[in-house]
Design a protein around this motif. Structure first.
Motif, mmCIF file in Angstrom:
data_model
loop_
_atom_site.group_PDB
_atom_site.id
_atom_site.type_symbol
_atom_site.label_atom_id
_atom_site.label_comp_id
_atom_site.label_asym_id
_atom_site.label_seq_id
_atom_site.Cartn_x
_atom_site.Cartn_y
_atom_site.Cartn_z
ATOM 1 N N TRP A 20 -18.588 8.422 43.055
ATOM 2 C CA TRP A 20 -17.670 9.216 42.629
ATOM 3 C C TRP A 20 -17.943 10.750 41.453
ATOM 4 O O TRP A 20 -16.789 11.729 41.854
ATOM 5 N N LEU A 77 -18.550 4.595 29.659
ATOM 6 C CA LEU A 77 -17.311 5.307 29.780
ATOM 7 C C LEU A 77 -15.778 3.882 29.041
ATOM 8 O O LEU A 77 -15.130 4.343 28.643
ATOM 9 N N GLU A 85 -16.480 3.522 25.335
ATOM 10 C CA GLU A 85 -15.333 4.263 24.413
ATOM 11 C C GLU A 85 -14.203 4.154 24.860
ATOM 12 O O GLU A 85 -13.733 4.190 23.138
ATOM 13 N N LEU A 94 -9.968 14.275 21.804
ATOM 14 C CA LEU A 94 -9.991 13.625 22.005
ATOM 15 C C LEU A 94 -10.807 14.457 23.107
ATOM 16 O O LEU A 94 -12.394 14.016 22.881
ATOM 17 N N ILE A 98 -14.405 12.165 23.827
ATOM 18 C CA ILE A 98 -14.336 10.712 24.602
ATOM 19 C C ILE A 98 -14.226 10.957 25.438
ATOM 20 O O ILE A 98 -13.050 11.403 25.814
ATOM 21 N N PRO A 99 -14.882 9.988 26.124
ATOM 22 C CA PRO A 99 -13.801 9.969 27.649
ATOM 23 C C PRO A 99 -13.065 9.321 27.505
ATOM 24 O O PRO A 99 -12.771 8.138 27.345
ATOM 25 N N PRO A 100 -12.475 8.954 28.917
ATOM 26 C CA PRO A 100 -12.322 9.546 30.053
ATOM 27 C C PRO A 100 -11.783 11.441 29.734
ATOM 28 O O PRO A 100 -11.035 11.067 30.408
ATOM 29 N N PHE A 139 -15.569 14.959 27.765
ATOM 30 C CA PHE A 139 -17.110 14.225 27.270
ATOM 31 C C PHE A 139 -17.673 15.023 28.075
ATOM 32 O O PHE A 139 -19.475 15.139 28.357
ATOM 33 N N VAL A 140 -17.493 15.424 29.776
ATOM 34 C CA VAL A 140 -18.250 15.442 31.142
ATOM 35 C C VAL A 140 -18.532 16.906 30.101
ATOM 36 O O VAL A 140 -20.407 16.447 30.967
ATOM 37 N N LEU A 196 -11.569 12.966 34.865
ATOM 38 C CA LEU A 196 -12.267 11.987 35.563
ATOM 39 C C LEU A 196 -12.938 12.157 37.068
ATOM 40 O O LEU A 196 -13.449 11.161 37.987
#
Lengths: 547, 493
Positions: free
Chosen positions: A65, A135, A138, B393, B398-400, B404-405, B475
């Motif tokens: 991924w 993921l 959350e 967010l 917060i994902p996605p 977050f990443v 994503l």
């Protein structure tokens, strides 16, 4: 063509988009269609899953991924996740059907969020990659936050924010521990990966386990919720719309116990042993405290909410017994609690829709006007108490059996929770259902209508099926539970920790050097029951309940 | 032996900056003669100019592999710099998208605005490539002076004037501090070139043995600390951010921050990187305090612009975390710099997206960004509300989402370097921060009302773009991650 697990996970999410795109008047029917379709699609999982297979995780899908991080899309199910997925897909159409009345504004949004929630919850149960799990973990929070905040009761904003903030504090600390694990794997093995299987293969130094387990356990304990982190739950339940309460009690709380089962405990077995007594004490306090507080509630929904605290205490107690009976009972009780408490919240919702009150004193003598409702309520109440013949009995019995072998005195105290449980449930039932029909408003109450019977019936059937024929379920649970228990045990008979030289110093306590190779291992049995305690044959669980 | 590359190469390598400069000049010239009704040409010129500069940057990116000196070593065109130049250009473009309609609503419609934005972006681009302390200083001034004027652009509004004045006084002061630091460093090693500084440290000197370098390096860090608004040098940020026109605030919060971090990184991590241990303690505390103070401060704000101002302070803290996360292996083996770049890119988008929504909230020619103004936005304008939610967010991590990443990357760099406690401080303060990021969502979705919002198509496009980027790169972040990792090699090399 996506394969089955991905289909089951993403179908509700795609369906949510469709529901949101269709006009408002199509919301109910389209949401019902999507949720029923999701249920139908999930049925083949039961048949494709082979309980006798040597493979613990089945129907596995794996692809790269985010290669730069070593993150993969890796999903698969064992018996435990299989049953939790089915619980989710069974409950969702019921919740959607229950939402046909009572949701007075923006139905599109309500149903779309409910379906996103379904997909995200299934996602947490199938994820075998920690990044993917986080993921979904959350992602579950957001729809629930909106469901409570938009469609909730008087104090909905307070409850929604409390839920969000509580959960996120735990989640972010879990994220740190999760990243710590990811980094540790890189430092020891030289590769970046978030794959659960490969992280499980890691030998984690004792001190590291302690802080990482603490972070994971905090996140999961908030979700369960364990005493004293439970205070968000009554607020959330009381303010949530009926469907929100059902999904919260039915599935979301299980994400916490599932998290312990799938991640926190297998990843950090020694820390689990070290924290075990402390957590068991919290379980026991939670069981008794939850039951006592439930007893004095004047609001039916709050009573059920506190009963969840107590019931989930049993689930955790079973998990920490670390023997096949306790753990299998705990898994079984997760399902039971989902069915019975979900049904209880649905019934409370039925009353609330008719009378717009949940106060016990506003009711009384309802058996006379709503006999069908009374029967359904009785069955669900007895299942929640754990009467033999209903599902609750099987789970609670196995938990107590397992936990008693491990920690007799705490279990004995916890058993009082069962008695209190019977007390508060029956007392509530008596005050609501029996006695003179004093309140005039109740005289015109209408009984369950066809739709309500339609969504209660499957749950009542499940209560009896799971109470009388637990074996097919336990057959699916046991291989996974045995592997779990075996893993916990194997870590106590001589597996060496990382050699001192191989451990980066930071990973241990901030100041200290890595734990000496042998010392913690010598300590471990003093925290734990010696392995002999776990010795009863792994198939004892199925043996005890086979007849 | 100094090798002087051909001037032609230098011109080519700096062509994006030169283009921006020329367009800015052209705008000023045309402004002088243009008829009042033809003002929309400035927007088109500015936007087109930045787009073209972006395209040229892509070209330079191909040439810049490994890094090339330009103008006798004053600038160094490498992928690290190009990455930040792209951030600056993006910040400029996004700010311009929300500018035109917004300026009309607040009644400031002047051509200079576009010229000043372009000069500001030019300063940022030069700062990202500056390879000499003097060049850092000059670029900083080019950028800052444009920003001072832009902040005070609403001459009739006392808050805007206060903002510009405050920024100018404190900015000038911090520039002075930085210049003072540069002079100390020059006194110690006899050169202001970063190459000379690198060589000096590489020769085995360290700050501990030379008090001039301690003072000089310390003052440089203080100066950069001011520019990126890190605690304890953050006091100016909330007032300045609130008073400035929203489109300018957006540019300040993302572009200025990106450029300042670019130079900060090049000086402290690149040139003084050999001696990272000497600065570790100071930077550690700066990072920890910035995260805590920024997040705590934002909790009690009721004006969204101030919330975002404190949030930008908090984000400076997260980014500073990368500065202390280099670890013993050096830059090349640490994910720290890659996480810094990636986070900067995501911050540029998520921040600009949130400001673009705020720019639509004006009343009677003034900003009206109090949080209660959002009431009912989710019902009346679901797409704008969704866009703002995604950006918030993402800011909350917060994902996605891409945010977050980015946090995942930053935290893994910190843990990789052994900064467990800092990562935990970061996680706890981020958890606190979640509260103020979800509060706007309460107003948008959970309270009734009809927001007085002007839907501005260009700004709405910016919101849509930013939120789409947040989701897509949240994503499938692969491309952006590769780019960030590829870009840091030139500095780590």
């Amino acid at each position: 063509m996506p394969s089955l697990l991905s289909l089951v996970t993403f179908l509700p999410i795609v369906g949510a988009a469709i529901v949101a795109a269709l006009p408002e008047r199509a919301a109910k029917s389209s949401a019902l269609a999507v949720s029923v379709l999701a249920f139908l699609v999930s049925i083949p999982l039961w048949f494709q899953f082979d309980p006798n297979s040597a493979e613990l995780f089945q129907l596995v899908e794996k692809m790269d991924w985010i290669p730069a991080f070593g993150v993969s899309y890796h999903v698969g199910i064992d018996g435990v996740s299989l049953l939790l997925i089915l619980l989710t897909t069974v409950l969702t159409p019921i919740i959607v059907l229950a939402g046909f009345s009572g949701v007075d504004k923006n139905q599109r949004g309500y149903f779309a969020l409910m379906l996103v929630l379904e997909g995200a919850m299934i996602g947490t149960f199938v994820a075998l990659d920690t990044f993917l799990f986080y993921l979904f973990w959350e992602l579950v929070l957001l729809p629930m936050y909106f469901l409570i905040g938009i469609w909730g009761g008087e104090r909905r904003l307070y409850a929604a924010v409390k839920l969000f903030v509580y959960t996120i504090v735990g989640s972010l600390l879990m994220l740190v521990a999760l990243i710590g694990l990811y980094v540790l794997h890189h430092q020891v093995e030289g590769t970046w990966t978030t794959d659960l299987g490969r992280l499980l293969a890691l030998n984690i130094p004792y001190d590291t386990q302690l802080w990482m387990f603490a972070c994971f356990a905090l996140a999961f304990a908030i979700k369960v919720p364990m005493f004293p982190l439970h205070t968000w739950l009554p607020d959330a339940h009381v303010e949530a719309p009926t469907g929100g309460s059902v999904v919260l009690a039915g599935v979301m709380l299980k994400m916490g116990t599932y998290g312990f089962y799938r991640f926190a405990m297998p990843l950090f077995p020694e820390a689990t042993m070290a924290f075990g007594p402390f957590l068991i004490a919290l379980c026991v306090i939670g069981i008794v405290y939850g039951a006592l507080v439930a007893m004095v509630q004047d609001d039916v929904k709050k009573l059920v909410a506190y009963s969840s605290v107590s019931h989930l205490g049993f689930v955790m107690l079973g998990l920490f017994a670390l023997n096949p009976q306790g753990v299998a009972g705990s898994i079984y009780q997760m399902l039971n609690h989902g069915v019975s408490t979900g049904a209880l919240f649905l019934l409370v919702g039925v009353l609330y829709e008719r009378r717009h009150t949940r106060k016990i004193v506003d009711y009384g003598g309802l058996t006379k006007v709503v006999p069908l409702f009374a029967v359904a309520f009785m069955i669900v109440t007895l299942s929640s108490i754990g009467l033999p013949g209903t599902n609750g009995f099987v789970g609670e019995f196995m938990i107590l059996l397992g936990a008693f072998q491990y920690a007799p005195i705490p279990t004995a105290i916890a058993t009082t929770g069962v008695i209190f449980g019977a007390t508060y449930m029956l007392w509530m039932f008596q005050r609501v259902m029996f006695g003179p029909l004093t309140n005039r408003a109740n005289q015109t109450l209408t009984d369950l209508n066809a739709r309500e019977i339609g969504y209660m019936a499957p749950l009542i059937v499940l209560i009896f099926v799971m109470g009388v024929f637990p074996q097919p379920f336990l057959d699916r649970i046991n291989p996974s539970v045995n592997a779990f228990v075996a893993r916990m045990e194997e870590r106590f008979d001589g597996t060496p920790y990382l050699a001192a030289g191989g451990v980066p110093s930071w990973i241990g306590a901030a100041s200290a050097a890595p734990a000496p190779a042998a010392a913690p291992h010598d300590d471990a049995p003093t925290h734990a029951a010696p392995p002999a305690h776990h010795a009863p044959a792994p198939d004892a669980a199925s043996g005890a309940h086979g007849e | 032996m100094i090798q002087i590359p051909a001037l032609g190469d230098s011109l080519l390598l700096t062509s994006p900056s030169i283009l921006v400069f020329c367009v800015a000049l052209a705008i000023m010239l045309i402004e002088a003669w243009a008829r009042p009704e033809s003002k929309s040409i400035f927007w088109a010129l500015g936007f087109g100019g930045l787009l073209a500069a972006g395209a040229l940057t892509a070209l330079v990116h191909g040439m810049a592999e490994g890094g090339v000196d330009a103008y006798a070593g004053m600038l160094r065109i490498d992928r690290y710099g190009v990455f930040f130049q792209v951030c600056a250009i993006l910040a400029g473009l996004l700010s311009l998208l929300m500018s035109d309609g917004y300026l009309e609503r607040i009644g400031v419609r002047v051509g200079e605005y576009y010229a000043l934005v372009l000069f500001g972006v030019l300063g940022m681009m030069l700062m990202s490539a500056a390879n000499d302390l003097m060049m850092v200083f000059i670029a900083l001034e080019v950028m800052s002076i444009a920003m001072y004027v832009l902040c005070a652009l609403k001459r009739g509004d006392p808050k805007s004037v206060e903002s510009g004045f405050k920024y100018f006084i404190l900015g000038a002061f911090s520039s002075g501090v930085m210049l003072y630091g540069i002079s100390f460093v020059y006194g110690a090693i006899g050169s202001t070139s970063l190459q000379a500084l690198t060589a000096w440290f590489a020769a085995g000197h360290d700050a501990a043995s030379n008090s001039l370098v301690v003072v000089g390096g310390g003052l440089l860090i203080v100066g950069f600390g001011f520019k990126v608004a890190s605690v304890p040098f953050h006091m100016w940020a909330p007032d300045v951010y609130q008073g400035a026109p929203t489109s300018v605030t957006a540019l300040m919060a993302s572009g200025v921050k990106a450029a300042s971090f670019a130079a900060f990184g090049r000086v402290v991590l690149g040139a003084m990187g050999e001696d990272a241990a000497s600065w570790h303690g100071a930077l550690w505390w700066m990072s920890a305090l910035t995260m805590i103070v920024g997040n705590l401060g934002a909790l009690v704000q009721d004006d969204l612009k101030r919330v975002l101002a404190y949030s930008s302070i908090a984000h400076a803290g997260y980014l500073l975390m990368a500065f202390v996360s280099i670890g013993p292996g050096g830059l090349a083996h640490s994910p720290a710099l890659g996480s810094l770049l990636f986070y900067m890119l995501s911050y540029t988008f998520m921040n600009a997206g949130a400001f673009a929504v705020l720019s639509m909230f004006t009343r009677d020619g003034k900003d009206d960004s109090r949080i209660e103004r959002l009431a009912g936005l989710g019902h009346d304008h679901p797409w704008i509300a969704a866009g703002l939610s995604i950006c918030l967010l993402s800011l909350a991590g917060i994902p996605p989402t891409m945010g977050f990443v980015g946090k995942f990357y930053l935290f893994s760099a910190a843990l990789q370097a052994g900064e467990r406690n800092l990562a935990i401080i970061g996680a706890i303060s981020a958890a606190l921060g979640v509260y103020y990021y979800i509060r706007p969502m309460i107003w948008m979705y959970m309270r009734d009302g009809h927001p007085a919002v002007t839907i501005d198509r260009r700004a709405a496009f910016a919101v849509a773009l930013c939120s789409a980027v947040m989701l897509i790169l949240g994503l499938v972040p692969g491309t952006a991650l590769d780019w960030a990792q590829d870009s840091l090699l030139s500095l780590a090399g």
